[in-house]
Design a protein around this motif. Sequence first.
Motif, PDB file in Angstrom:
ATOM      1  N   ILE A   1      51.030  54.578  28.570  1.00 20.13           N
ATOM      2  CA  ILE A   1      51.955  55.709  28.437  1.00 20.13           C
ATOM      3  C   ILE A   1      52.624  56.006  29.776  1.00 20.13           C
ATOM      4  N   CYS A   2      51.826  56.067  30.832  1.00 23.37           N
ATOM      5  CA  CYS A   2      52.377  56.395  32.160  1.00 23.37           C
ATOM      6  C   CYS A   2      53.358  55.340  32.660  1.00 23.37           C
TER       7      CYS A   2
ATOM      8  N   THR B   1      60.602  59.749  28.958  1.00 18.57           N
ATOM      9  CA  THR B   1      60.859  60.704  30.035  1.00 18.57           C
ATOM     10  C   THR B   1      59.520  61.277  30.488  1.00 18.57           C
ATOM     11  N   GLU B   2      59.520  61.977  31.605  1.00 19.97           N
ATOM     12  CA  GLU B   2      58.280  62.594  32.094  1.00 19.97           C
ATOM     13  C   GLU B   2      57.737  63.588  31.067  1.00 19.97           C
TER      14      GLU B   2
ATOM     15  N   ILE C   1      54.101  63.449  29.212  1.00 21.76           N
ATOM     16  CA  ILE C   1      53.163  64.583  29.221  1.00 21.76           C
ATOM     17  C   ILE C   1      52.782  64.965  27.798  1.00 21.76           C
ATOM     18  N   THR C   2      53.755  65.003  26.904  1.00 22.54           N
ATOM     19  CA  THR C   2      53.487  65.335  25.505  1.00 22.54           C
ATOM     20  C   THR C   2      52.554  64.315  24.862  1.00 22.54           C
ATOM     21  N   GLU C   3      52.814  63.034  25.099  1.00 24.12           N
ATOM     22  CA  GLU C   3      51.963  61.981  24.539  1.00 24.12           C
ATOM     23  C   GLU C   3      50.531  62.082  25.066  1.00 24.12           C
ATOM     24  N   LEU C   4      50.384  62.287  26.365  1.00 23.32           N
ATOM     25  CA  LEU C   4      49.055  62.399  26.971  1.00 23.32           C
ATOM     26  C   LEU C   4      48.322  63.641  26.467  1.00 23.32           C
TER      27      LEU C   4
ATOM     28  N   MET D   1      44.811  63.611  24.385  1.00 21.50           N
ATOM     29  CA  MET D   1      43.605  64.321  24.817  1.00 21.50           C
ATOM     30  C   MET D   1      43.178  65.374  23.807  1.00 21.50           C
ATOM     31  N   LEU D   2      44.138  66.076  23.243  1.00 22.60           N
ATOM     32  CA  LEU D   2      43.818  67.105  22.259  1.00 22.60           C
ATOM     33  C   LEU D   2      43.187  66.489  21.017  1.00 22.60           C
ATOM     34  N   ALA D   3      43.701  65.373  20.579  1.00 20.05           N
ATOM     35  CA  ALA D   3      43.141  64.700  19.403  1.00 20.05           C
ATOM     36  C   ALA D   3      41.704  64.270  19.667  1.00 20.05           C
ATOM     37  N   GLY D   4      41.436  63.758  20.845  1.00 20.00           N
ATOM     38  CA  GLY D   4      40.074  63.362  21.193  1.00 20.00           C
ATOM     39  C   GLY D   4      39.144  64.545  21.268  1.00 20.00           C
TER      40      GLY D   4
END
Length: 97
Positions: A15-16, A22-23, A27-30, A34-37
């Motif tokens: 992702i990074c 875009t940045e 950030i949204t993907e990350l 993390m939230l899903a995990g």
Amino acid sequence: NDPKRSDATTLVKIICDNKSLTENQKITELYTFMLAGFDSTGYTLSSTLILLAKHPEVQRKLQRELLTMEPVERSKSKYLKCVINESMRLLPVAATA
């Protein structure tokens, strides 16, 4: 081998390193990742604890086994793994999404 450096390809690294995002998209993907995990881990833990409360014989057996182990070794408990796997089989995270 420097433990701070990893050549491994991880989802976070992918992702990074994705230049088409875009940045803000990164950030949204990350954040979503993390939230899903966090959500699925919390659900699994809660489900396992509820099932252990409903099955005191399993709870006692697990407790006896874990108390015979050193704290650092408890995560390697075969019975603990079986209990968690059975919890996920009976109450899978995907079924609640």
